[in-house]
Scaffold this motif. Structure first.
Motif, PDB file in Angstrom:
ATOM      1  N   GLN A 136      11.248  -2.005 -38.903  1.00 14.26           N
ATOM      2  CA  GLN A 136      11.576  -2.791 -40.089  1.00 14.26           C
ATOM      3  C   GLN A 136      10.325  -3.526 -40.590  1.00 14.26           C
ATOM      4  O   GLN A 136       9.551  -4.092 -39.812  1.00 14.26           O
ATOM      5  N   HIS A 137      10.153  -3.511 -41.879  1.00 10.71           N
ATOM      6  CA  HIS A 137       8.942  -3.977 -42.557  1.00 10.71           C
ATOM      7  C   HIS A 137       8.555  -5.406 -42.150  1.00 10.71           C
ATOM      8  O   HIS A 137       7.401  -5.671 -41.759  1.00 10.71           O
TER       9      HIS A 137
ATOM     10  N   ALA B 250      17.031  -3.638 -42.670  1.00  8.32           N
ATOM     11  CA  ALA B 250      17.788  -2.942 -41.638  1.00  8.32           C
ATOM     12  C   ALA B 250      19.179  -2.547 -42.116  1.00  8.32           C
ATOM     13  O   ALA B 250      19.813  -1.675 -41.518  1.00  8.32           O
TER      14      ALA B 250
ATOM     15  N   GLY C 175      11.279   3.958 -36.095  1.00  7.43           N
ATOM     16  CA  GLY C 175      11.343   3.324 -37.402  1.00  7.43           C
ATOM     17  C   GLY C 175      11.284   1.819 -37.238  1.00  7.43           C
ATOM     18  O   GLY C 175      12.088   1.232 -36.507  1.00  7.43           O
TER      19      GLY C 175
ATOM     20  N   THR D 200       5.745   7.186 -44.291  1.00  6.37           N
ATOM     21  CA  THR D 200       6.925   7.420 -43.466  1.00  6.37           C
ATOM     22  C   THR D 200       7.304   8.897 -43.470  1.00  6.37           C
ATOM     23  O   THR D 200       7.647   9.478 -42.428  1.00  6.37           O
TER      24      THR D 200
ATOM     25  N   ASP E 146       7.276   2.750 -41.169  1.00  3.44           N
ATOM     26  CA  ASP E 146       8.197   1.872 -41.879  1.00  3.44           C
ATOM     27  C   ASP E 146       9.550   2.561 -42.068  1.00  3.44           C
ATOM     28  O   ASP E 146       9.649   3.795 -42.070  1.00  3.44           O
ATOM     29  N   LEU E 147      10.600   1.751 -42.260  1.00  2.62           N
ATOM     30  CA  LEU E 147      11.940   2.293 -42.478  1.00  2.62           C
ATOM     31  C   LEU E 147      12.122   2.896 -43.871  1.00  2.62           C
ATOM     32  O   LEU E 147      13.046   3.685 -44.081  1.00  2.62           O
ATOM     33  N   HIS E 148      11.269   2.531 -44.824  1.00  4.70           N
ATOM     34  CA  HIS E 148      11.498   2.958 -46.207  1.00  4.70           C
ATOM     35  C   HIS E 148      11.392   4.482 -46.316  1.00  4.70           C
ATOM     36  O   HIS E 148      10.327   5.058 -46.076  1.00  4.70           O
TER      37      HIS E 148
ATOM     38  N   TYR F 182      11.945  -2.571 -46.913  1.00  4.15           N
ATOM     39  CA  TYR F 182      13.247  -1.933 -46.683  1.00  4.15           C
ATOM     40  C   TYR F 182      13.943  -2.632 -45.527  1.00  4.15           C
ATOM     41  O   TYR F 182      13.400  -2.761 -44.428  1.00  4.15           O
TER      42      TYR F 182
ATOM     43  N   GLN G  38       3.542  -2.402 -36.112  1.00  2.00           N
ATOM     44  CA  GLN G  38       4.318  -1.218 -35.742  1.00  2.00           C
ATOM     45  C   GLN G  38       3.927  -0.708 -34.360  1.00  2.00           C
ATOM     46  O   GLN G  38       4.783  -0.304 -33.564  1.00  2.00           O
TER      47      GLN G  38
ATOM     48  N   ASP H 270      19.686  -1.316 -45.137  1.00  2.31           N
ATOM     49  CA  ASP H 270      19.404  -0.387 -46.239  1.00  2.31           C
ATOM     50  C   ASP H 270      19.321  -1.074 -47.601  1.00  2.31           C
ATOM     51  O   ASP H 270      19.318  -0.390 -48.633  1.00  2.31           O
TER      52      ASP H 270
END
Length: 818
Positions: A521-522, A555, A519, A503, A495-497, A553, A796, A557
């Motif tokens: 995006q959720h 793209a 990474g 992560t 995940d991006l978080h 999270y 993912q 931010d």
């Protein structure tokens, strides 16, 4: 791949074919074919067809080396393809010709396993089959009242497995040498216990015993009992709380009709409101309390034996609680009960005399991993349970009970664990050459996923990683899976978080092993997981993905949670979203729903207008007593109050407004669940609440501001809470559907994917999908994987694989996007 040859007529006698020219073949069968009785089936069929050779397990599945008449070999293959073994699943059958001299056997034999890189599938643990259940209750059987009776059709698999191939030496049964009788059955190809790795009996196998939490001796004559397992039934009937070691973990049990016992269990377990699961001896025990459809019955009685959410039967209005009713504390304020049937002989024997439901919940303090070993259970559960029913078969892999529901005639997986994991998920067309990818999942309802060669192995539910013990268990299970499946990652996805522990671990592993990191995006992962499950090929055009959840999270931010995406496997474009509103106090907004109500009201109105028009409402008076000057400053400066397009927080806000969990929640999603529970099925609700669509840069924003004055007026007029809840759900469904139709038309999209934890809400899900289908759109929802974060890691894997493939085909992509 072998084409289906045409076999001779079924009534052709073997002796008319034995004089045909002999040929030889090696047949490789892949899929879930180890530990499920497949080799005994091959032996029986090969012997019946007059064939010679052998069959054995290897790292990829089952290998059959056979010589005989070509017609009979073809017939063997056809019969294997149509095998009705309850736990087997054949994914491919490949045949190559070999020299007859390579088959030295004069008869057909089952031989020992051959080592090799693991590509086979591990079957999930399976509920007791009817034959073993009959053995357990037959006074003339040597398995009479044996709590661990099993065969190739049922019993523990993943929960006891340490390594592949699936042989006894690689399981926690290795410490129990078989007695001569068990060994004889184990060696007999015509016996259903042939090579059943957990096979054992009273003389040679694991044993169960009862002990007191205070270590005092148990007086035998205090019970009228057949044995110590039967004694547990008496203890439950007397209102005791008992810790019970099962197949994938230790549970806590009590009489579900005994309010004092259930309340005590809640208090000591620190599980204040989250519903408890029930176990019943058979479905006749639960039918007085719940409606059971044919689809629900089939799920409950399946080898997976999950918890199934059943709708309670409605009580006559005004009827008081009676003796024998389900205790109110079992599932406070909810119209459903989670119910499962016994899935081990131990459970069946324990409940034989129990004519009412029992609570059977995970043996842990709330939010901690379920206990799996005896000593830990004694240490952590001794203040909760008064008795322990334990055994000495080690649980290697922790497995929670799976949870499903049937809605609008279709299943929805809410938690995928025992009975389903680690069955592989076949990736769609185009993913056949997927390199080994490790996907780490999210933070809540965590799973990880191992992708490779056109399939994905999704782990069992591993809990919330915010707790150190849960994160430690996650890492231990990850290592075990990588060893079991001999999976060496070529890339890692997460995940991006940046604050997710999964992560952070992914970054660490990628750096240590010098691997590419992806990474993801959720909400893109939510959509991709559903695309995989529903079979969309890797080169499919984009779908309209609607992902609604509590938080993900973004793209950019920022915090997302109500997303409309045009998405394929590689990429996505954000088309629209729920209008962002501040999460007042950050994470505190997830625990105290009133914060979301205040933030929504201040975004839609102002305090002067609110008090002037609605100051008589107890909601407004409740909010007036909060530190408003500090709250307003936080809103103005976004101090610990980030904007979020969260559908989950909108549900919290409306729930708190009508009095559901206004002050605080004790588990994730509680306020939304109780808001949905207010709705009376088929009750006319009037006009849905209004929403608005606004321009928001390059996106559209779905605003909830218009609903608030209407909702507050309903509160002033004393409108029933059930109608307010229904108008909100239907208003949101109407707004989502209208926006989706508009976006699909603009982008020429015909398929809509609905996913994310908010779509566990059946009222919203059914209302949205019905409206979209009426507009001619194809609606896809997850069926076999959870729409919540339990499915993230599957998405993912798919996204990382698609991006890796695109990079291979075009090392210098121009980034045209969607």
């Amino acid at each position: 791949m072998l084409a289906n040859p045409i076999p001779p007529p079924l009534d052709t006698p073997v002796d008319t074919l034995v004089d045909a020219p002999e040929t030889a073949a090696e047949i490789c069968v892949k899929g879930t074919v180890q530990g499920v009785g497949f080799r005994p089936l091959v032996y029986k069929l090969a012997t019946a067809h007059g064939l010679r050779g052998n069959v054995y397990n290897d790292g990829a599945g089952v290998v059959i080396r056979v010589a005989g008449a070509a017609n009979q070999i073809n017939r063997l293959i056809n019969q294997l393809r149509s095998s009705a073994l309850p736990l087997a699943k054949i994914e491919s059958v490949q045949q190559v010709a070999i020299a007859i001299a390579a088959i030295p056997q004069t008869q057909f034999e089952i031989t020992s396993s051959h080592p090799g890189q693991s590509r086979t599938h591990i079957p999930p643990d399976a509920a007791t089959c009817p034959q073993c259940l009959a053995d357990s209750f037959d006074p003339f059987s040597r398995f009479y009242r044996y709590p661990f009776t099993t065969c190739t059709h049922c019993g523990p698999r993943l929960s006891i497995l340490r390594a592949i191939p699936y042989d006894r030496d690689h399981t926690s049964m290795a410490t129990f040498p078989m007695c001569p009788t068990c060994q004889q059955e184990y060696n007999d190809p015509l016996n259903r216990r042939f090579h059943a790795q957990p096979v054992a009996c009273h003389h040679c196998g694991p044993r169960a015993w009862l002990e007191r939490a205070d270590s005092r001796p148990i007086v035998a004559d205090m019970f009228s009992m057949l044995d110590e397992v039967d004694a547990v039934c008496t203890l439950l009937q007397r209102g005791e709380i008992v810790a019970i070691k099962g197949i994938g973990g230790i549970h806590l049990g009590c009489d579900a009709t005994h309010e004092a016992a259930v309340s005590q269990l809640r208090q000591h377990k620190h599980r204040h409101h989250k519903p408890f699961a029930l176990m019943v001896r058979n479905l006749s025990v639960i039918e007085p309390y719940c409606e059971v459809s044919d689809e629900e019955r089939a799920l409950l009685e399946s080898p997976s034996a999950p918890i199934v959410l059943l709708r309670r039967r409605q009580k006559a209005e005004g009827r008081r609680q009676k003796i024998g009713d389900i205790a109110p504390s079992v599932a406070p304020s909810l119209p459903t009960l989670g119910v499962m049937l016994p899935y081990t002989p131990l459970h069946h024997l324990m409940l034989k005399r129990m004519d009412r439901p029992i609570v059977l919940t995970s043996g842990n303090v709330s939010d901690q991993p379920q206990c799996i070993d005896n000593e830990t259970a004694r240490e952590q559960l001794g203040h909760i349970a008064t008795y322990f029913l334990l055994h000495n078969r080690e649980i290697v892999n922790r497995l929670d009970d799976s949870v499903l529901r049937i809605g609008a005639g279709r299943r929805q997986m809410l938690r995928r664990a025992r009975g389903y994991a680690p069955a592989p998920i076949r990736l769609p067309k185009g993913f056949e050459d997927t390199p080994p990818i490790l996907a780490m999942g999210g933070e809540l309802k965590s799973t990880f996923c191992l992708g490779r060669s056109g399939e994905a192995i999704l782990s069992q539910h591993l809990g919330d990683l915010e707790k150190a013990t849960a994160f430690a268990a996650y890492q231990e299970t990850l290592i075990l899976y990588q060893q079991l499946f001999e999976h060496r990652a070529a890339a890692i996805a997460a995940d991006l978080h940046p604050d997710y522990l999964s992560t952070q671990l992914a970054h660490q592993l990628a750096q240590e092993q010098d691997l590419p990191f992806y990474g993801i995006q959720h909400h893109h992962a939510h959509i991709a997981a559903c695309m995989v499950e529903r079979g969309l090929p890797i080169d499919s055009g984009p779908v309209l993905g609607i992902a609604l959840d509590g938080l993900g999270y973004g793209a950019d931010d920022s915090l997302w949670g109500g997303e409309f995406l045009a998405a394929d496997y590689r990429d996505f474009v954000r088309l629209a979203h729920i209008e962002p509103v501040a999460m007042l106090g950050g994470v505190q907004a997830t625990r105290q729903p009133w914060r979301n109500t205040y933030a929504q009201l201040m975004a839609a109105l102002d305090w002067a207008t609110l008090t002037e028009q609605f100051g008589d409402l107890d909601l407004v008076q409740f909010l007036a007593a909060k530190p408003r000057s500090i709250l307003d400053q936080m809103l103005a400066t976004q101090l610990r109050s980030p904007l979020a397009s969260s559908a989950g927080r909108l549900f919290d806000a409306v729930a708190a407004a009508v009095g559901c969990c206004r002050e605080t929640v004790s588990y994730e999603g509680q306020s939304a669940i109780e808001l949905e529970a207010l709705i009376q099925p088929d009750e006319p609700y009037g006009e849905p609440y209004p929403f608005a669509v606004r321009e928001a840069g390059e996106c559209l924003a779905l605003s909830a501001a218009p609903l608030w004055p209407t909702l507050l007026r309903d509160l002033q007029q004393g409108t029933d809470r059930s109608l307010i809840a229904a108008r909100f759900h239907q208003g949101l469904a109407q707004a989502i559907s209208r926006l989706a139709v508009d976006l699909a038309t603009r982008r020429h999209l015909s398929q809509v994917v609905l996913s994310g934890g908010v779509f566990q809400n059946q009222v919203l899900l059914i209302a949205v999908q019905d409206r979209l289908r009426q507009e001619g759109l194809t609606v896809l929802t997850p069926l076999e994987t959870p729409p919540n974060d339990g499915g993230l890691s599957l998405g993912q894997v798919a996204i990382a694989a698609a991006r890796m493939k695109a990079l291979t085909l075009n090392p210098s992509p121009q980034g045209e996007g969607l």
